[in-house]
Enzyme design. Structure first.
Site, mmCIF file in Angstrom:
data_model
loop_
_atom_site.group_PDB
_atom_site.id
_atom_site.type_symbol
_atom_site.label_atom_id
_atom_site.label_comp_id
_atom_site.label_asym_id
_atom_site.label_seq_id
_atom_site.Cartn_x
_atom_site.Cartn_y
_atom_site.Cartn_z
ATOM 1 N N TYR A 405 0.821 -1.224 0.000
ATOM 2 C CA TYR A 405 0.000 0.000 0.000
ATOM 3 C C TYR A 405 0.850 1.266 0.000
ATOM 4 C CZ TYR A 405 -4.593 -1.976 1.364
ATOM 5 O OH TYR A 405 -5.791 -2.611 1.413
ATOM 6 N N GLU A 406 0.252 2.348 -0.524
ATOM 7 C CA GLU A 406 0.820 3.700 -0.428
ATOM 8 C C GLU A 406 2.253 3.769 -0.942
ATOM 9 O OE1 GLU A 406 -1.523 5.461 0.228
ATOM 10 O OE2 GLU A 406 -2.790 4.619 1.776
ATOM 11 N N GLY A 407 2.542 3.012 -1.979
ATOM 12 C CA GLY A 407 3.912 2.907 -2.472
ATOM 13 C C GLY A 407 4.602 1.760 -1.760
#
Length: 591
Positions: A405-407
């Site tokens: 997630y989120e990079g």
């Protein structure tokens, strides 16, 4: 390295932070404690007893639970009151995310996607008309949000997406064609933040898309995933989909910046969202260890199990320390900018952007640790941990997504160091002077005076300052050698990132223990144990880097410096610290 009252993002590396000036969970206000307790009570009542339904892909249950969260105000904690939210501060936002997310990974994903990347782009970049139109419904759970960025050929390289937008002949709409994948909440969201390139623009642009009444918007089937099984995840397709021109979000070509800043907030919130999961995993593991008998005694009496218990508890303490320290730094920056005359919207943006380095550090450290905690939980349960009848199997599967997630964590490791370097190059952060001072120190004769470490945590803080010198030594030498080509040296950047992450988190725990506890406390033991473990990881990462890019006398000098900067005057009794922590939590039975 001098003391300072306020730190800029990344400045923890070059300036000391007095313990009295950091924020810890022991400093919560009564209002914040009420929000925490309310969130925990909701999860214990509405979520934990329904574990089996969440595990069997009950998407309707996730949507129903989200609506209840909206009715209670939890979806609008960060949204200003004028737009239908509660308008609470950044710490309360993190606290709510922390305790709402611990009971179930599917709900945590739906909650995080909605309140974070599904709502924040409109809050931070929307016009007044857009905010008044969309935020009240998002804040109350009347409608849910979703964020459409990832494509089959555009993941970490978000700007390479192929989804295209073209202005209609009458100039009233943008016509969008393309597809997105891995879109959380897609099955029940009504408002979508969609990124597309207009014509042949260099950068993506963001649009607000309403599901109701929009033709050309279709969805794939629910994805079958390793974990977070009741989190709706679908592909989204756009086939000549019309979006009114007034639904362009922010400015044309500015979508990449919107995506980055939304993800910065998402990263620190993801760290917070993992913490109560760690607490709950730990509670199950300790309870089982106390109840499980082998050779006539509880397995919690075995040293091998007690070591795991001590390290799991320490990880939770460290995760809390770093997350809430950074959260308060963000809030302080927002308050400072607002008091200086900046509007709330821009202040929020600048406040989070200032601490983007810390957000990436936290995302990596806490998500890595959460899965390790779940893995150790399975190990304590033994064969039972592998069974769906116990909570560990689902916890392990759910926690795995946090590292993506989120990079991805690899991208975030590279980002943290890359952002530091860019800050230094722009003159926003003076890293060169301390790096040069460390270089001179390596050439000098070390002091043989016996330091006075009688003050609580004084030796630990002195060691932390030396660990910062290790970062300066390794990163400074690597930067000097590779200059503008440093971004291509990903192995070295990953080594530097490991050093950076360990320093920030270890310092956060030491400062929290110093501020809020005494020398005999279990919290002091956890901070000391973590610092020892962090130092060993820093030695490994630094040595690998040094012997890979330095040769001859330079290599020998740097390795000598590494030994000097990572040396304790008084080595901690690691087993005694471990036993003290384990004894405390085995008796307590939970975190």
């Amino acid at each position: 390295m001098n003391d300072t009252k306020t730190l800029k993002g990344g400045e923890f590396l070059i300036k000391q932070t007095p313990a009295a000036e950091i924020f810890t969970l022991e400093n919560l206000s009564e209002e914040q404690k009420m929000m925490r307790d309310s969130a925990k009570e909701f999860i214990d009542r509405e979520v934990v007893p329904k574990h089996d339904r969440f595990e069997h892909k009950d998407y309707a249950l996730t949507e129903e639970t989200m609506r209840k969260l909206g009715e209670m105000g939890f979806l609008g904690v960060t949204v200003p009151e004028q737009y239908g939210g509660l308008g609470m501060g950044f710490i309360t936002t993190l606290l709510t995310c922390d305790y709402i997310s611990g009971g179930n990974g599917s709900l945590a994903t739906a909650f995080g996607a909605h309140t974070g990347i599904g709502t924040l782009p409109i809050l931070l970049y929307g016009t007044e008309e857009q905010k008044n139109k969309y935020l009240p419904d998002l804040a109350t759970g009347t409608k849910f949000g979703s964020y459409c960025l990832t494509e089959p050929d555009a993941g970490s390289d978000a700007n390479s997406g192929k989804t295209r937008a073209k202005l209609s002949e009458d100039g009233k709409n943008y016509i969008i064609n393309g597809q997105k994948m891995w879109i959380s909440n897609a099955g029940f969201a009504e408002i979508f933040i969609v990124f597309a390139k207009i014509d042949d623009d260099k950068n993506i642009t963001a649009f607000i898309v309403e599901k109701e009444g929009t033709e050309g918007l279709t969805f794939g089937e629910e994805e079958h995933k390793l974990g977070i099984r009741s989190s709706s995840t679908r592909q989204v397709f756009f086939n000549d989909m019309k979006v009114p021109v007034e639904n362009l979000l922010g400015e044309r070509n500015n979508g990449f910046k919107i995506a980055l800043n939304s993800l910065n907030v998402g990263r620190i919130k993801l760290a917070a969202a993992n913490i109560d999961g760690q607490r709950r995993i730990f509670g199950h593991a300790v309870k089982y260890a106390n109840e499980r008998k082998q050779f006539g005694v509880s397995i919690s009496t075995f040293g091998a199990i007690r070591k795991k218990i001590a390290e799991m508890a320490t990880g939770i303490f460290v995760s809390e320390s770093g997350t809430y320290r950074a959260g308060k730094d963000v809030q302080d920056k927002i308050d400072e900018l607002i008091s200086g005359g900046m509007g709330h919207q821009e202040a929020e943006l600048k406040g989070v952007e200032e601490f983007a380095v810390e957000c990436s550090i936290l995302k990596v450290f806490v998500s890595d640790l959460t899965q390790h905690t779940a893995d150790e939980g399975i190990q304590i349960y033994g064969g039972m941990g592998f069974s769906e009848d116990t909570p560990m199997e689902a916890a392990w599967r759910d926690s795995r997504i946090g590292r993506i997630y989120e990079g991805t964590n690899e991208i975030n490791r590279l980002l943290a160091v890359g952002m530091l370097i860019k800050k230094a190059m722009k003159g926003q952060l003076d890293l060169m002077r301390p790096a040069m001072e460390v270089s001179k120190e390596l050439m000098g004769i070390p002091s043989f005076e016996a330091p006075d470490y009688s003050a609580f945590m004084s030796e630990e803080k002195a060691l932390l300052e030396n660990l910062k010198k290790v970062f300066m030594m390794v990163s400074g030498a690597a930067l000097q050698k590779y200059m503008t080509e440093i971004e291509k040296q990903q192995h070295l950047l990953l080594n530097a990132s490991e050093i950076l992450n360990q320093i920030y988190m270890a310092e956060s725990a030491i400062l929290r223990a110093e501020k809020s506890f005494d020398a005999n406390s279990v919290q002091a033991a956890m901070a000391k144990l973590n610092l020892y473990k962090a130092t060993e990881k820093i030695i490994e990462a630094a040595k690998e880097g040094i012997i890979s890019f330095a040769e001859g006398d330079e290599q020998r000098m740097m390795l000598s410096g590494l030994r000097r900067f990572t040396k304790y005057t008084n080595n901690p009794n690691v087993i005694a610290l471990t036993e003290k922590i384990a004894a405390h939590y085995v008796e307590k039975g939970s975190y």
